[in-house]
Design a protein around this motif. Sequence first.
Motif, PDB file in Angstrom:
ATOM      1  N   MET A 282      35.938  39.581  32.188  1.00 15.31           N
ATOM      2  CA  MET A 282      34.927  40.628  32.315  1.00 15.31           C
ATOM      3  C   MET A 282      33.519  40.019  32.324  1.00 15.31           C
ATOM      4  O   MET A 282      33.061  39.490  31.312  1.00 15.31           O
ATOM      5  N   PRO A 283      32.813  40.080  33.457  1.00 13.23           N
ATOM      6  CA  PRO A 283      31.467  39.503  33.524  1.00 13.23           C
ATOM      7  C   PRO A 283      30.417  40.491  33.017  1.00 13.23           C
ATOM      8  O   PRO A 283      30.693  41.670  32.795  1.00 13.23           O
ATOM      9  N   ASP A 284      29.198  39.994  32.842  1.00 11.13           N
ATOM     10  CA  ASP A 284      28.103  40.866  32.406  1.00 11.13           C
ATOM     11  C   ASP A 284      27.696  41.839  33.513  1.00 11.13           C
ATOM     12  O   ASP A 284      27.346  42.984  33.244  1.00 11.13           O
ATOM     13  N   ALA A 285      27.718  41.379  34.758  1.00  6.85           N
ATOM     14  CA  ALA A 285      27.330  42.236  35.881  1.00  6.85           C
ATOM     15  C   ALA A 285      28.575  42.852  36.516  1.00  6.85           C
ATOM     16  O   ALA A 285      29.614  42.195  36.634  1.00  6.85           O
ATOM     17  N   PRO A 286      28.510  44.121  36.929  1.00  6.12           N
ATOM     18  CA  PRO A 286      29.692  44.765  37.510  1.00  6.12           C
ATOM     19  C   PRO A 286      29.986  44.247  38.911  1.00  6.12           C
ATOM     20  O   PRO A 286      29.106  43.740  39.609  1.00  6.12           O
ATOM     21  N   LEU A 287      31.240  44.408  39.313  1.00  5.55           N
ATOM     22  CA  LEU A 287      31.607  44.108  40.697  1.00  5.55           C
ATOM     23  C   LEU A 287      30.833  45.003  41.653  1.00  5.55           C
ATOM     24  O   LEU A 287      30.382  44.574  42.718  1.00  5.55           O
ATOM     25  N   VAL A 288      30.691  46.283  41.263  1.00  4.16           N
ATOM     26  CA  VAL A 288      29.965  47.263  42.073  1.00  4.16           C
ATOM     27  C   VAL A 288      29.029  48.039  41.157  1.00  4.16           C
ATOM     28  O   VAL A 288      29.459  48.526  40.102  1.00  4.16           O
ATOM     29  N   ALA A 289      27.762  48.158  41.548  1.00  2.59           N
ATOM     30  CA  ALA A 289      26.827  49.072  40.905  1.00  2.59           C
ATOM     31  C   ALA A 289      26.551  50.181  41.913  1.00  2.59           C
ATOM     32  O   ALA A 289      25.833  49.973  42.896  1.00  2.59           O
ATOM     33  N   ALA A 290      27.169  51.340  41.695  1.00  3.34           N
ATOM     34  CA  ALA A 290      27.121  52.422  42.675  1.00  3.34           C
ATOM     35  C   ALA A 290      26.255  53.566  42.179  1.00  3.34           C
ATOM     36  O   ALA A 290      26.197  53.854  40.975  1.00  3.34           O
ATOM     37  N   SER A 291      25.588  54.215  43.109  1.00  3.52           N
ATOM     38  CA  SER A 291      24.870  55.446  42.804  1.00  3.52           C
ATOM     39  C   SER A 291      25.858  56.607  42.801  1.00  3.52           C
ATOM     40  O   SER A 291      26.834  56.613  43.554  1.00  3.52           O
ATOM     41  N   LEU A 292      25.598  57.588  41.959  1.00  2.00           N
ATOM     42  CA  LEU A 292      26.472  58.744  41.873  1.00  2.00           C
ATOM     43  C   LEU A 292      26.601  59.412  43.234  1.00  2.00           C
ATOM     44  O   LEU A 292      25.602  59.735  43.877  1.00  2.00           O
ATOM     45  N   GLY A 293      27.825  59.580  43.704  1.00  2.00           N
ATOM     46  CA  GLY A 293      28.098  60.197  44.989  1.00  2.00           C
ATOM     47  C   GLY A 293      28.216  59.219  46.141  1.00  2.00           C
ATOM     48  O   GLY A 293      28.577  59.619  47.257  1.00  2.00           O
ATOM     49  N   GLU A 294      27.929  57.946  45.896  1.00  2.00           N
ATOM     50  CA  GLU A 294      28.011  56.935  46.950  1.00  2.00           C
ATOM     51  C   GLU A 294      29.467  56.620  47.279  1.00  2.00           C
ATOM     52  O   GLU A 294      30.326  56.622  46.409  1.00  2.00           O
ATOM     53  N   THR A 295      29.735  56.345  48.549  1.00  2.00           N
ATOM     54  CA  THR A 295      31.067  55.934  48.978  1.00  2.00           C
ATOM     55  C   THR A 295      31.111  54.412  49.074  1.00  2.00           C
ATOM     56  O   THR A 295      30.229  53.797  49.677  1.00  2.00           O
ATOM     57  N   ILE A 296      32.158  53.833  48.478  1.00  2.00           N
ATOM     58  CA  ILE A 296      32.300  52.383  48.411  1.00  2.00           C
ATOM     59  C   ILE A 296      33.605  51.980  49.093  1.00  2.00           C
ATOM     60  O   ILE A 296      34.646  52.612  48.884  1.00  2.00           O
ATOM     61  N   ARG A 297      33.526  50.938  49.906  1.00  2.00           N
ATOM     62  CA  ARG A 297      34.717  50.337  50.507  1.00  2.00           C
ATOM     63  C   ARG A 297      34.918  48.952  49.911  1.00  2.00           C
ATOM     64  O   ARG A 297      33.966  48.161  49.829  1.00  2.00           O
ATOM     65  N   ILE A 298      36.166  48.657  49.485  1.00  2.00           N
ATOM     66  CA  ILE A 298      36.460  47.346  48.924  1.00  2.00           C
ATOM     67  C   ILE A 298      37.648  46.739  49.671  1.00  2.00           C
ATOM     68  O   ILE A 298      38.794  47.116  49.428  1.00  2.00           O
ATOM     69  N   PRO A 299      37.396  45.824  50.614  1.00  2.00           N
ATOM     70  CA  PRO A 299      38.506  45.063  51.182  1.00  2.00           C
ATOM     71  C   PRO A 299      38.956  44.025  50.155  1.00  2.00           C
ATOM     72  O   PRO A 299      38.138  43.265  49.630  1.00  2.00           O
ATOM     73  N   ILE A 300      40.263  44.005  49.847  1.00  2.00           N
ATOM     74  CA  ILE A 300      40.798  43.131  48.811  1.00  2.00           C
ATOM     75  C   ILE A 300      41.721  42.117  49.467  1.00  2.00           C
ATOM     76  O   ILE A 300      42.722  42.479  50.091  1.00  2.00           O
ATOM     77  N   GLU A 301      41.378  40.850  49.323  1.00  2.00           N
ATOM     78  CA  GLU A 301      42.196  39.768  49.869  1.00  2.00           C
ATOM     79  C   GLU A 301      42.910  39.067  48.717  1.00  2.00           C
ATOM     80  O   GLU A 301      42.266  38.529  47.815  1.00  2.00           O
ATOM     81  N   ASN A 302      44.227  39.079  48.763  1.00  2.00           N
ATOM     82  CA  ASN A 302      45.031  38.429  47.728  1.00  2.00           C
ATOM     83  C   ASN A 302      45.395  37.024  48.189  1.00  2.00           C
ATOM     84  O   ASN A 302      46.329  36.832  48.965  1.00  2.00           O
ATOM     85  N   ARG A 303      44.657  36.023  47.718  1.00  2.00           N
ATOM     86  CA  ARG A 303      44.923  34.637  48.089  1.00  2.00           C
ATOM     87  C   ARG A 303      45.890  33.957  47.122  1.00  2.00           C
ATOM     88  O   ARG A 303      46.110  32.751  47.235  1.00  2.00           O
ATOM     89  N   THR A 304      46.448  34.701  46.191  1.00  2.00           N
ATOM     90  CA  THR A 304      47.357  34.110  45.216  1.00  2.00           C
ATOM     91  C   THR A 304      48.788  34.134  45.739  1.00  2.00           C
ATOM     92  O   THR A 304      49.084  34.746  46.773  1.00  2.00           O
ATOM     93  N   ALA A 305      49.688  33.508  44.996  1.00  2.00           N
ATOM     94  CA  ALA A 305      51.103  33.451  45.373  1.00  2.00           C
ATOM     95  C   ALA A 305      51.913  34.573  44.742  1.00  2.00           C
ATOM     96  O   ALA A 305      53.144  34.554  44.826  1.00  2.00           O
ATOM     97  N   PHE A 306      51.241  35.569  44.148  1.00  2.00           N
ATOM     98  CA  PHE A 306      51.948  36.606  43.400  1.00  2.00           C
ATOM     99  C   PHE A 306      51.396  37.989  43.739  1.00  2.00           C
ATOM    100  O   PHE A 306      50.308  38.124  44.301  1.00  2.00           O
ATOM    101  N   SER A 307      52.177  39.003  43.374  1.00  2.00           N
ATOM    102  CA  SER A 307      51.751  40.386  43.570  1.00  2.00           C
ATOM    103  C   SER A 307      50.820  40.817  42.440  1.00  2.00           C
ATOM    104  O   SER A 307      50.921  40.334  41.305  1.00  2.00           O
ATOM    105  N   HIS A 308      49.930  41.771  42.783  1.00  2.00           N
ATOM    106  CA  HIS A 308      49.014  42.323  41.791  1.00  2.00           C
ATOM    107  C   HIS A 308      48.898  43.830  42.013  1.00  2.00           C
ATOM    108  O   HIS A 308      48.828  44.292  43.153  1.00  2.00           O
ATOM    109  N   ALA A 309      48.882  44.572  40.908  1.00  2.00           N
ATOM    110  CA  ALA A 309      48.754  46.028  40.951  1.00  2.00           C
ATOM    111  C   ALA A 309      47.333  46.389  40.534  1.00  2.00           C
ATOM    112  O   ALA A 309      47.021  46.443  39.341  1.00  2.00           O
TER     113      ALA A 309
END
Length: 462
Positions: free
Chosen positions: A370-397
Amino acid sequence: MTLSRRQILAGAGAAAFWPVFAGPARSQTGATTLTAAPARIQLAPPDYAQTDVWAYNAQVPGPTQRHARGDVLNMRLENRLDQATTIHWHGLRLPNAMDGVPGLTQDPVPPGSTFDYSFALRDAGTFWYHPHANSLEQISRGLAGVLVVEEPEGARPDVDGDEVLVLDDWRMAADAVIRDDFGARHDMSHAGRLGNYITVNARPELRRTVPAGGRLRLRLVNTATARVFDLRFRGLAVWLAALDGMPLEQPLALAELVLAPAQRADLLVDVTAAPGDEALIASRERDGTFALVALDATGPQRAIRPAPAPLPPNDMPVIDTAKARQVPLTLEGGAMRGLPGGGTWKGNRMDMRALAGAGQFWAFNGMVGMPDAPLVAASLGETIRIPIENRTAFSHAMHLHGMHFRELRAGGATGPWRDTLLLRAGETREIAFVADNPGDWMFHCHMPSHQMSGMMNWISVT
């Protein structure tokens, strides 16, 4: 621990007989206090000793809470464990202070103390509750339960039974004792804490008597910490009606279902097995396909019904991808692929060897834990898109707190509403959500071995 489970094609086996299938659900208040405490239950088959567990109200799974949409849930957590705990109400859109994340939304509840949760239930669906403090050990020892929020009267599907099916696995020693190897480096750097003993509602095989030709609502919940269930069906016509508590626009006929840790699926099923036969829900494992739920069909045969209608929708926001801001996320680390460039943990840049020495193996965009700064700092009502690339050798939920998202698919299509998305090794998938719930929300891998060794971050909505 070597325990036999009946293989689908092996014919009938010895299994404890269970009561007649429960009738249609009725709204009920349920418990008003959940006491987290040690307990002792018959988790293994009767010829084994009882197992020491941690449980809510001495039950595993914890008591199923049934409420109607619009009710206010008032629940006191009483902690009788020897360590701090909380309750996270998984999948619920609720006020941030009620989300149960230590250090982010509330202080952990010390041993001997209580905490009162109170919030309105704005969505109908199948949800669950579990600790978010030392979650690997606390969930693995049995702390999990289901919260059902029912549709309004007159809007519920016409079914002959409504049943919660909690899928779980346990890492057991030969004497039916839960192994205490929590945080083992192999688990944390590989697929997670996989158990060697699978249960449904804390039973090795759940058996029910059901009407031949009857229609059932089955609420499946995967509370395992790492196991991805690959389910098969026999003697059942199955429609997928909701995922992670959110109804599909149209029920989807299916023959198999993949359910990752923390995910839920509401199924509407017709019993097509003839009177005297059995219908099965089975788990496909590396060493075979094994029955988890056996439904004994009894006559007289009922008439075939039309395909089920959709469940009534919850009030969800509109996702406008054209106006969305994109924030890419890369998942890295773990065994076999590692972190070649190292990662930043607690403000310090470290190489893979140093991170592994500290029990940290995974990174989000090079950030470990958990870092000090968030992954996303969003304004209320804003729409966010997050493309997620899994470069690991395992599944993640990947699980987002406080809000639901939709997957963006090829050709502009959107997937169903979800709060947890499974990414297989090497996959890239994109989600979008409307930041319509103010507060600081966790976004993490729901395999606690991975979360506790690096795979967690947060999203700020202001």
